[in-house]
Design a protein around this motif. Structure first.
Motif, PDB file in Angstrom:
ATOM      1  N   ALA A  56      14.013   1.483  -0.912  1.00  0.00           N
ATOM      2  CA  ALA A  56      13.313   2.592  -1.578  1.00  0.00           C
ATOM      3  C   ALA A  56      12.244   3.136  -0.603  1.00  0.00           C
ATOM      4  O   ALA A  56      11.434   2.296  -0.257  1.00  0.00           O
ATOM      5  CB  ALA A  56      13.255   2.415  -2.937  1.00  0.00           C
ATOM      6  N   PRO A  57      11.827   4.402  -0.778  1.00  0.00           N
ATOM      7  CA  PRO A  57      12.611   5.480  -1.294  1.00  0.00           C
ATOM      8  C   PRO A  57      13.544   6.027  -0.757  1.00  0.00           C
ATOM      9  O   PRO A  57      14.436   7.311  -1.024  1.00  0.00           O
ATOM     10  CB  PRO A  57      11.694   6.354  -1.759  1.00  0.00           C
ATOM     11  N   LEU A  58      13.839   5.753   0.591  1.00  0.00           N
ATOM     12  CA  LEU A  58      15.095   6.386   1.259  1.00  0.00           C
ATOM     13  C   LEU A  58      16.362   6.158   0.716  1.00  0.00           C
ATOM     14  O   LEU A  58      17.112   7.205   0.560  1.00  0.00           O
ATOM     15  CB  LEU A  58      15.023   5.520   2.700  1.00  0.00           C
TER      16      LEU A  58
ATOM     17  N   PRO B 168       6.639   7.463  -5.774  1.00  0.00           N
ATOM     18  CA  PRO B 168       5.256   7.436  -6.168  1.00  0.00           C
ATOM     19  C   PRO B 168       4.808   8.850  -6.808  1.00  0.00           C
ATOM     20  O   PRO B 168       3.902   8.716  -7.615  1.00  0.00           O
ATOM     21  CB  PRO B 168       4.681   7.543  -4.566  1.00  0.00           C
ATOM     22  N   GLU B 169       5.630   9.763  -6.676  1.00  0.00           N
ATOM     23  CA  GLU B 169       5.233  10.987  -7.248  1.00  0.00           C
ATOM     24  C   GLU B 169       5.259  10.906  -9.117  1.00  0.00           C
ATOM     25  O   GLU B 169       4.546  11.319  -9.688  1.00  0.00           O
ATOM     26  CB  GLU B 169       6.403  12.144  -7.144  1.00  0.00           C
TER      27      GLU B 169
ATOM     28  N   ALA C 224       6.240   2.175  -3.987  1.00  0.00           N
ATOM     29  CA  ALA C 224       7.393   2.008  -3.056  1.00  0.00           C
ATOM     30  C   ALA C 224       7.563   0.423  -2.662  1.00  0.00           C
ATOM     31  O   ALA C 224       8.666   0.023  -2.442  1.00  0.00           O
ATOM     32  CB  ALA C 224       7.257   2.897  -1.864  1.00  0.00           C
ATOM     33  N   LEU C 225       6.341  -0.153  -2.398  1.00  0.00           N
ATOM     34  CA  LEU C 225       6.484  -1.494  -1.994  1.00  0.00           C
ATOM     35  C   LEU C 225       7.011  -2.449  -2.807  1.00  0.00           C
ATOM     36  O   LEU C 225       7.503  -3.566  -2.630  1.00  0.00           O
ATOM     37  CB  LEU C 225       5.066  -1.831  -1.401  1.00  0.00           C
TER      38      LEU C 225
ATOM     39  N   GLN D  29      10.396  -3.738  -1.980  1.00  0.00           N
ATOM     40  CA  GLN D  29      10.529  -4.860  -0.860  1.00  0.00           C
ATOM     41  C   GLN D  29      10.154  -6.226  -1.314  1.00  0.00           C
ATOM     42  O   GLN D  29      10.777  -7.109  -1.085  1.00  0.00           O
ATOM     43  CB  GLN D  29       9.503  -4.365   0.118  1.00  0.00           C
TER      44      GLN D  29
ATOM     45  N   ALA E 238       4.494  -3.883   6.407  1.00  0.00           N
ATOM     46  CA  ALA E 238       4.987  -2.806   5.538  1.00  0.00           C
ATOM     47  C   ALA E 238       3.646  -2.341   4.619  1.00  0.00           C
ATOM     48  O   ALA E 238       4.074  -1.312   4.007  1.00  0.00           O
ATOM     49  CB  ALA E 238       5.670  -3.780   4.614  1.00  0.00           C
TER      50      ALA E 238
ATOM     51  N   ASP F 239       7.408  11.552   2.509  1.00  0.00           N
ATOM     52  CA  ASP F 239       8.550  11.427   1.879  1.00  0.00           C
ATOM     53  C   ASP F 239       9.173   9.931   1.811  1.00  0.00           C
ATOM     54  O   ASP F 239       8.746   9.258   0.539  1.00  0.00           O
ATOM     55  CB  ASP F 239       9.839  12.307   2.793  1.00  0.00           C
ATOM     56  N   VAL F 240       9.680   9.314   2.831  1.00  0.00           N
ATOM     57  CA  VAL F 240      10.248   7.981   2.841  1.00  0.00           C
ATOM     58  C   VAL F 240       9.283   7.159   3.835  1.00  0.00           C
ATOM     59  O   VAL F 240       8.176   7.638   4.193  1.00  0.00           O
ATOM     60  CB  VAL F 240      11.617   7.766   3.191  1.00  0.00           C
ATOM     61  N   ILE F 241       9.524   5.980   3.781  1.00  0.00           N
ATOM     62  CA  ILE F 241       8.821   4.939   4.505  1.00  0.00           C
ATOM     63  C   ILE F 241       9.131   4.990   6.126  1.00  0.00           C
ATOM     64  O   ILE F 241      10.270   5.432   6.676  1.00  0.00           O
ATOM     65  CB  ILE F 241       8.860   3.401   4.347  1.00  0.00           C
TER      66      ILE F 241
ATOM     67  N   VAL G 179       3.616   4.409   4.152  1.00  0.00           N
ATOM     68  CA  VAL G 179       4.459   4.200   2.937  1.00  0.00           C
ATOM     69  C   VAL G 179       3.962   5.554   2.007  1.00  0.00           C
ATOM     70  O   VAL G 179       2.989   5.685   1.872  1.00  0.00           O
ATOM     71  CB  VAL G 179       4.084   2.956   2.207  1.00  0.00           C
ATOM     72  N   PRO G 180       4.811   6.294   1.552  1.00  0.00           N
ATOM     73  CA  PRO G 180       4.588   7.070   0.375  1.00  0.00           C
ATOM     74  C   PRO G 180       3.620   6.650  -0.627  1.00  0.00           C
ATOM     75  O   PRO G 180       4.038   5.473  -1.134  1.00  0.00           O
ATOM     76  CB  PRO G 180       5.899   7.678  -0.063  1.00  0.00           C
TER      77      PRO G 180
END
Lengths: 651, 234
Positions: A242-244, A331-332, A337-338, A341, A403, B164-166, B181-182
């Motif tokens: 995430a977030p991809l 995050p918005e 995001a981490l 992982q 990361a 946007d993404v990582i 990282v966003p």
């Protein structure tokens, strides 16, 4: 501790409670694949109606949302319908609704014809073979995908596929290899071998065992079917960061849900192994007398039971972010995001050991039997498995050294990571010491075992490079990582799976594989494997990132060579399949114990009787007492049924 | 047996020498262009030496054993019942433990050194977005550039973020890498010590254009850098 199973023919069973049906009625309404298909379709329709009904009730727009229908109707309801249809739940449902049930109903147990392999079967030996055949089917698919994207990578620039297809191929390749090949292939081998090695008639929960197998093809079909989804297969890698992953097309949902089914299958099997190993050991089979394969599956099962829920969680959260518009990792909306992982690797690092420890077990069996020597340092071998188990849970963040996680996490994670080299080293050195002054039979299983020992050292050493944070900072997310994981998972796991398949092939099928073809298979695999993956260390360190469809001109020649080598590796697999098919159908009849091994599975006929042992063996010593005069692992009277079967086969 | 030991050692030495040649004759690492990478390469060689020794040891014993003690398939004797050797087992638990501890300490020192910012590093924000890099020079009125230009010898702190993404920022010749990282900011230090043209590569799968997410990185002299700033600061 264990109950003696009555001989099937001597036992008088009450009437079978299935209502009498016409042949057509039996085909349609009796448990089986036909009922599985129509019930799957029916449950899909019910799921769709449920979604549409609820959306209509709350007047949500639009009424039809493909992703929701997919997640609920196609990937949750339809599989449940299918499983109910093939009869996975019949016994439990009968019990729940109060219909008379028969705990000792063995109508679904054992294989008399090939058809018995295509239904819900409670015999651990049948399930083991079901697992292996299924997993090798998906291994073939995933291997073909690998060769397809290797063809694309033969030259810089895009030749055959677009980026989305490329990402999809890479992601599905890895996902199938991990969730549909390595993990379940080990489960299959262990399913076959562990109850026999323990002197048990079957697993502790045979019906649960059958169910855990049938969850697997569901997961596999989901992963493969994602190619049919609009927008293509899931393309965020098998790691699905995430977030991809949250912005990916529909295919990603197939990954989110497929992992759930594969994970559920793993957990059920692992629970089954744990209970079987703890409660169903034959008299005298203390923990310190268990073969190392049993030890390995004991530790693996602990890892699976503790860790697997974490990947389930990570994928559910991603799916919720996608479908329910929650914000776990965006995050918005305040997400982190981490976080993804951390949760993902809390499973997926232990998963590396889930994919490795059973292989350690197999290799211990093979090396001891083929060197005709006791395994060197048995207790330390078992304890080092436990060491890896404990340390394995404390290293997940070494996947995240670059990361952007908290800096202070790096050093502790580096230390635990490097320390894992200690128990792993103990195992390597002990195998090598077992060879010392042995009487070495260099047959196919042994070749694969020795191939594993040497190749796994390379994988382990590149792991030391990656354990050292400063080197990882340079090497992470490059082809060096691709090389490392393939030395660990191919040179490690896949070699041991081949060793195990050759080793137990005579026991499973009652026939011997072709030794010559086996050796050709080994050498082609060994050369093809090294020629494919060793140069990847180089291109990675020199600057080629992983998961790219296009790359710098300078890497063109090497990538071309790698592609050619990968085709050689692919061709070697054809030799294997050919060998297995001809040996299974027309191979020489195998003795009960062609390796003169001491563990219990070799003391019964090949293939073993339906309930394994006519009489529960009495274990009197350790499993590897080779060369000790007069030593025995277990005392058991010659099996009557197995003798009859053996005579029948030989006649 | 003494002859056997000599043969075993000989096999080990042959493997070790062959591997050393492979390690030395090929350029496995890109040419270093930063002080950080110089230090990383020292650890790399340290680990490589240990790896060659261990690999040679294991493969030598395997090859030697198979060569010496292989028997024909119809042989049905057993080997000697050796169950273990406590001294050996302690030895091969202790030595790897010492070696990995050494690697760990060495790595921790380099890591601390590479993460230690000097008096006043130049600040650059590296912003990743699908599928391009943007560099913002905070020290020069937030000058924006798609190309990374740094003066030689200037310690530079990159602060990464993503819209946007990582993504992941990597210049192979700098040997330094960090994810963008966003939602959070991450940072890494680079002190370039060689002039030249390099590539900024995105190393975290970020979508369809991941393979093409590249930028140019130039390490130039202080004068050229000043001129470049002048030229772009309008």
């Amino acid at each position: 501790m264990t109950s003696t199973h009555p001989h099937p023919e001597q036992q008088v069973y009450p009437e079978h409670y299935e209502p009498p049906r016409s042949p057509l009625g039996q085909a349609l309404f009796g448990p089986g694949l036909v009922r599985g298909l129509w019930m799957g379709a029916l449950f899909f329709v019910l799921g769709t109606l449920l979604v549409l009904g609820l959306r209509w009730w709350w007047s949500w727009e639009p009424l039809w949302l493909t992703e929701v229908i997919l997640a609920v109707a196609a990937m949750t309801m339809a599989p449940i319908g299918f499983l109910a249809g093939i009869g996975s739940f019949d016994y439990w449902l009968h019990y729940i609704v109060g219909r008379p049930t028969r705990p000792e109903d063995h109508s679904g147990h054992g294989a008399r014809t090939w058809r018995d392999y295509f239904r819900v079967n409670t015999d651990h030996k049948v399930i083991g073979v079901q697992y292996l055949v299924t997993t090798f089917f998906f291994f073939t698919l995933a291997g073909l995908m690998a060769m397809f994207f290797r063809a694309e990578l033969a030259q810089p620039g895009l030749q055959f596929v677009d980026s989305q297809t490329f990402n999809g191929l890479v992601s599905v390749h890895a996902t199938l290899m991990i969730f549909l090949f390595i993990i379940p292939a080990f489960a299959g081998l262990a399913n076959f071998a562990v109850p026999l090695m323990l002197g048990a008639p079957d697993m502790a929960f045979p019906r649960l065992n059958a169910l855990s197998f049938w969850l697997l093809p569901i997961a596999g079909i989901m992963f493969v079917a994602s190619f049919l989804a609009p927008g293509g297969a899931f393309g965020a890698g098998w790691t699905g960061y995430a977030p991809l992953a949250e912005g990916q097309p529909l295919g990603q949902t197939f990954f989110n849900m497929g992992v759930q089914w594969a994970g559920a299958s793993s957990i059920m099997t692992a629970l089954n192994f744990l209970v079987t190993i703890i409660t169903m050991r034959a008299p005298g089979m203390t923990f310190w007398r268990m073969p190392l394969l049993v030890w390995a599956n004991f530790t693996t099962s602990l890892l699976v039971v503790i860790a697997t829920p974490f990947i389930a969680g990570s994928q559910f959260f991603v799916m919720f972010d996608r479908i329910l518009h929650t914000d776990f990792f965006t995050p918005e909306g305040g997400g982190y995001a981490l976080g993804y992982q951390h949760i993902f690797w809390f499973y997926s690092h232990p998963a590396v050991y889930i994919m490795m420890l059973p292989g350690f077990g197999i290799v211990s069996e093979v090396i001891a039997a083929m060197s005709r020597k006791p395994i060197f340092g048995y207790r330390l071998m078992a304890l080092s498995l436990m060491g890896i188990l404990v340390l394995g849970f404390s290293v997940w963040a070494h996947h995240m050294f670059v990361a952007g996680m908290a800096d202070w996490l790096r050093v502790p994670m580096m230390i635990t990571t490097l320390l894992i080299a200690v128990p792993t080293g103990i195992k390597i050195f002990s195998w090598v010491a077992t060879l010392w002054r042995g009487r070495i039979h260099l047959n196919t299983p042994m070749l694969f075992a020795l191939g594993f020992v040497t190749m796994f050292v390379i994988g382990g050493l590149s792991g030391i490079y990656l354990g050292a944070v400063p080197i990882t900072i340079h090497a992470s997310d490059t082809y060096f990582i691709v090389a490392h994981i393939h030395y660990v998972l191919f040179g490690g796991s896949v070699f041991t799976i081949f060793a195990g398949v050759y080793y137990w092939f005579p026991k499973m099928t009652g026939r011997m594989y072709n030794e010559r073809l086996g050796k050709i298979h080994f050498w082609m695999t060994f050369v093809g494997f090294n020629a494919t993956f060793f140069p990847m260390h180089y291109v990675g360190l020199r600057g080629m990132p992983r998961r790219v469809s296009d790359y710098k001109e300078a890497f063109g020649d090497l990538n071309f060579a790698i592609t050619i080598a990968s085709f050689l590796l692919g061709i070697s697999f054809i030799v294997f399949v050919y060998n297995i098919v001809i040996s299974w159908t027309r191979g020489a009849v195998a003795d009960a114990n062609p390796w003169r091994a001491l563990t219990l599975e070799w003391q019964v006929s090949s293939p073993p009787p339906i309930f394994n042992f006519d009489e529960i063996p009495q274990v009197v010593a350790g499993p590897y007492e080779y060369g000790v005069p007069g030593a025995r692992h277990a005392v058991m009277s010659p099996a009557k049924e197995s003798q009859e079967v053996a005579e029948e086969v030989h006649a | 047996m003494r002859k056997g030991i000599v043969q075993l050692v000989a096999i080990g030495i042959v493997i070790g020498v062959a591997l050393t040649l492979v390690a030395v004759l090929f350029k496995w690492l890109p040419e270093s262009a930063s002080e950080e990478f110089d230090r990383i390469q020292v650890i790399y060689w340290f680990v490589t030496i240990i790896s060659i020794v261990i690999f040679s040891l294991v493969t030598a014993v395997v090859i030697f054993s198979v060569w010496k003690w292989r028997v024909p398939e119809d042989d049905d004797a057993d080997g000697p019942p050796i169950h273990g050797h406590t001294g050996l087992e302690i030895l091969w638990t202790a030595i790897p433990a010492v070696l990995v501890t050494a690697i760990g300490i060495f790595s921790a020192i380099v890591m601390a050194r590479n993460g230690e910012a000097g008096v006043k590093p130049m600040e650059i924000q590296a912003i990743g977005q699908q599928f391009a890099w943007k560099f913002v020079y905070s020290d020069f009125d937030d000058l924006q550039s798609g190309e990374l230009v740094i003066p030689i010898g200037q310690e530079t702190r990159f602060t990464m973020s993503s819209v946007d993404v990582i993504h992941s920022f990597w210049v192979p010749n700098f040997g330094q890498k960090m994810d963008a990282v966003p939602g959070i900011e991450t940072e890494i230090l680079v002190t370039p010590d060689r002039m030249g043209d390099f590539a900024v590569v995105c190393t975290e799968l970020c979508g369809l254009g991941h393979a093409t997410m590249r930028a140019r990185a130039r390490v130039v002299s202080q004068e050229d850098f000043d001129a470049w700033i002048e030229e772009n600061q309008t």
